[in-house]
Write a protein that holds these residues in place. Structure first.
Motif, PDB file in Angstrom:
ATOM      1  N   GLU A  82       0.879  -1.171   0.000  1.00  0.00           N
ATOM      2  CA  GLU A  82       0.000   0.000   0.000  1.00  0.00           C
ATOM      3  C   GLU A  82       0.913   1.217   0.000  1.00  0.00           C
ATOM      4  OE1 GLU A  82      -2.160  -0.801   3.665  1.00  0.00           O
ATOM      5  OE2 GLU A  82      -3.888  -1.502   2.505  1.00  0.00           O
ATOM      6  N   ASN A  85       0.670   4.338   2.692  1.00  0.00           N
ATOM      7  CA  ASN A  85       1.087   4.255   4.093  1.00  0.00           C
ATOM      8  C   ASN A  85       2.246   3.282   4.333  1.00  0.00           C
ATOM      9  OD1 ASN A  85      -0.188   1.801   3.812  1.00  0.00           O
ATOM     10  ND2 ASN A  85      -1.754   2.179   5.351  1.00  0.00           N
ATOM     11  N   ASN A  86       2.818   2.781   3.243  1.00  0.00           N
ATOM     12  CA  ASN A  86       3.979   1.887   3.303  1.00  0.00           C
ATOM     13  C   ASN A  86       3.736   0.642   4.150  1.00  0.00           C
ATOM     14  OD1 ASN A  86       6.573   1.202   2.403  1.00  0.00           O
ATOM     15  ND2 ASN A  86       7.492   1.941   4.289  1.00  0.00           N
ATOM     16  N   ARG A  87       2.529   0.086   4.012  1.00  0.00           N
ATOM     17  CA  ARG A  87       2.224  -1.204   4.642  1.00  0.00           C
ATOM     18  C   ARG A  87       2.012  -2.225   3.535  1.00  0.00           C
ATOM     19  NH1 ARG A  87      -2.621  -0.458   8.857  1.00  0.00           N
ATOM     20  NH2 ARG A  87      -3.690  -0.414   6.872  1.00  0.00           N
ATOM     21  N   ARG A  89      -0.011  -5.351   2.431  1.00  0.00           N
ATOM     22  CA  ARG A  89      -1.281  -5.997   2.772  1.00  0.00           C
ATOM     23  C   ARG A  89      -1.341  -7.383   2.140  1.00  0.00           C
ATOM     24  NH1 ARG A  89      -5.900  -5.145   5.162  1.00  0.00           N
ATOM     25  NH2 ARG A  89      -5.379  -2.966   5.531  1.00  0.00           N
ATOM     26  N   ALA A 122       8.374  -2.373   3.132  1.00  0.00           N
ATOM     27  CA  ALA A 122       7.218  -2.019   3.953  1.00  0.00           C
ATOM     28  C   ALA A 122       7.608  -1.918   5.423  1.00  0.00           C
ATOM     29  CB  ALA A 122       6.117  -3.063   3.786  1.00  0.00           C
ATOM     30  N   ARG A 123       6.922  -1.033   6.145  1.00  0.00           N
ATOM     31  CA  ARG A 123       7.183  -0.870   7.572  1.00  0.00           C
ATOM     32  C   ARG A 123       6.458  -1.901   8.411  1.00  0.00           C
ATOM     33  NH1 ARG A 123       2.904   1.824  10.097  1.00  0.00           N
ATOM     34  NH2 ARG A 123       1.423   2.679   8.623  1.00  0.00           N
ATOM     35  N   MET A 124       5.348  -2.448   7.864  1.00  0.00           N
ATOM     36  CA  MET A 124       4.609  -3.499   8.555  1.00  0.00           C
ATOM     37  C   MET A 124       3.773  -4.275   7.549  1.00  0.00           C
ATOM     38  SD  MET A 124       1.584  -1.637  10.828  1.00  0.00           S
ATOM     39  CE  MET A 124       1.189  -3.140  11.688  1.00  0.00           C
ATOM     40  N   ILE A 125       3.259  -5.396   8.001  1.00  0.00           N
ATOM     41  CA  ILE A 125       2.406  -6.232   7.166  1.00  0.00           C
ATOM     42  C   ILE A 125       1.054  -6.357   7.858  1.00  0.00           C
ATOM     43  CG2 ILE A 125       3.299  -8.380   8.154  1.00  0.00           C
ATOM     44  CD1 ILE A 125       3.109  -9.550   5.257  1.00  0.00           C
ATOM     45  N   VAL A 126      -0.024  -6.237   7.084  1.00  0.00           N
ATOM     46  CA  VAL A 126      -1.378  -6.286   7.633  1.00  0.00           C
ATOM     47  C   VAL A 126      -2.229  -7.245   6.808  1.00  0.00           C
ATOM     48  CG1 VAL A 126      -1.310  -3.952   8.605  1.00  0.00           C
ATOM     49  CG2 VAL A 126      -2.141  -4.284   6.274  1.00  0.00           C
ATOM     50  N   GLY A 170      -1.957  -7.234  12.315  1.00  0.00           N
ATOM     51  CA  GLY A 170      -0.738  -6.679  11.769  1.00  0.00           C
ATOM     52  C   GLY A 170       0.495  -7.147  12.497  1.00  0.00           C
ATOM     53  N   LYS A 172       4.656  -5.607  12.796  1.00  0.00           N
ATOM     54  CA  LYS A 172       5.676  -4.640  12.420  1.00  0.00           C
ATOM     55  C   LYS A 172       6.870  -5.359  11.798  1.00  0.00           C
ATOM     56  CE  LYS A 172       4.458  -1.335  16.000  1.00  0.00           C
ATOM     57  NZ  LYS A 172       4.925  -0.670  17.228  1.00  0.00           N
TER      58      LYS A 172
END
Length: 174
Positions: A82, A85-87, A89, A122-126, A170, A172
Motif C-alpha cells: 500500500e 502508508n507503506n504497509r 497488505r 514495507a514498515r509493517m504487514i497487515v 498486523g 511490524k
C-alpha cells in the motif's frame, strides 16, 4: 511440494471459493467506554465460504505465490504494498483443500509473502480476517500478528448478527 510465483497473465480474474470450518467466533461488542471481545462457541461446527478472484483489480501491483504438488495448486498467498502508508497488505492466503491443511503449506506461504513484504521495504504487514475464522486468527497469531483493529459493519449491516466482523491484524517489520 513447491512454492512458485504465480503468473498474473495466467491467473488474473480466475475465480475461486475459499472454505473453512469453525467451532466458534470472537464476539466483539460495545461496552462503555470501549469494546469487549470474548470467544463464543457455536452449538455445532459451521462451514463458511466466500468467493474471490486472483489478482483483483483493486490491488496495487500485487504479487502472488502458489503451493504446487505435481502442478496442482494447493494454496496461495497474495499481497501488495500500500503505497500511501507503506504497509504490505496480504489480500489472500488460502489452502484450498481441507486435507492439505495442517501440513505446513500455510507456514511456507506465509514465510514467502513475509519475505516479499520485507523486500518491498514495507514498515509493517497487515491482513484482514473475520471474527468467526478462529483457525486463521490462531495461525496469524502463531506467525506474530496481533489484532490492530476491527470494523463492525465492513461487509453488511448485519455483520455482528452473522458473527463475521472484520478483524485487522498486523505485524511490524521494521
Amino acid at each position: 511440494m513447491e512454492i512458485k510465483m504465480l503468473d498474473k497473465e495466467t491467473y488474473a480474474g480466475r475465480r475461486f471459493t475459499a472454505r473453512y470450518k469453525t467451532k466458534g467466533y470472537y464476539d466483539i461488542h460495545a461496552v462503555d467506554p470501549g469494546f469487549q471481545i470474548e470467544y463464543v462457541a457455536f452449538e455445532a461446527p459451521v462451514e463458511k465460504s466466500f468467493d474471490d478472484v486472483f489478482f483483483s483489480e483493486w490491488l496495487e501491483n500485487p504479487v502472488a505465490y502458489g503451493a504446487f504438488q505435481d502442478e496442482r495448486l494447493l494454496g496461495y498467498a497474495e499481497g501488495f504494498l500500500e503505497q500511501w502508508n507503506n504497509r504490505f497488505r496480504i489480500s489472500n492466503i488460502c489452502i484450498f483443500d481441507h486435507s492439505a491443511r495442517h501440513h505446513g503449506i500455510g507456514t511456507l506461504l506465509m514465510a514467502t509473502i513475509l519475505k516479499a513484504a520485507k523486500v518491498s521495504g514495507a514498515r509493517m504487514i497487515v491482513l484482514e480476517t473475520q471474527s468467526c475464522n478462529e483457525n486463521a486468527i490462531s495461525f496469524y497469531r502463531k506467525n506474530g500478528f496481533e489484532m490492530i483493529g476491527f470494523d463492525l459493519y465492513s461487509y453488511s449491516n448485519t455483520d455482528p448478527e452473522q458473527h463475521e466482523i472484520r478483524i485487522e491484524m498486523g505485524k511490524k517489520l521494521v
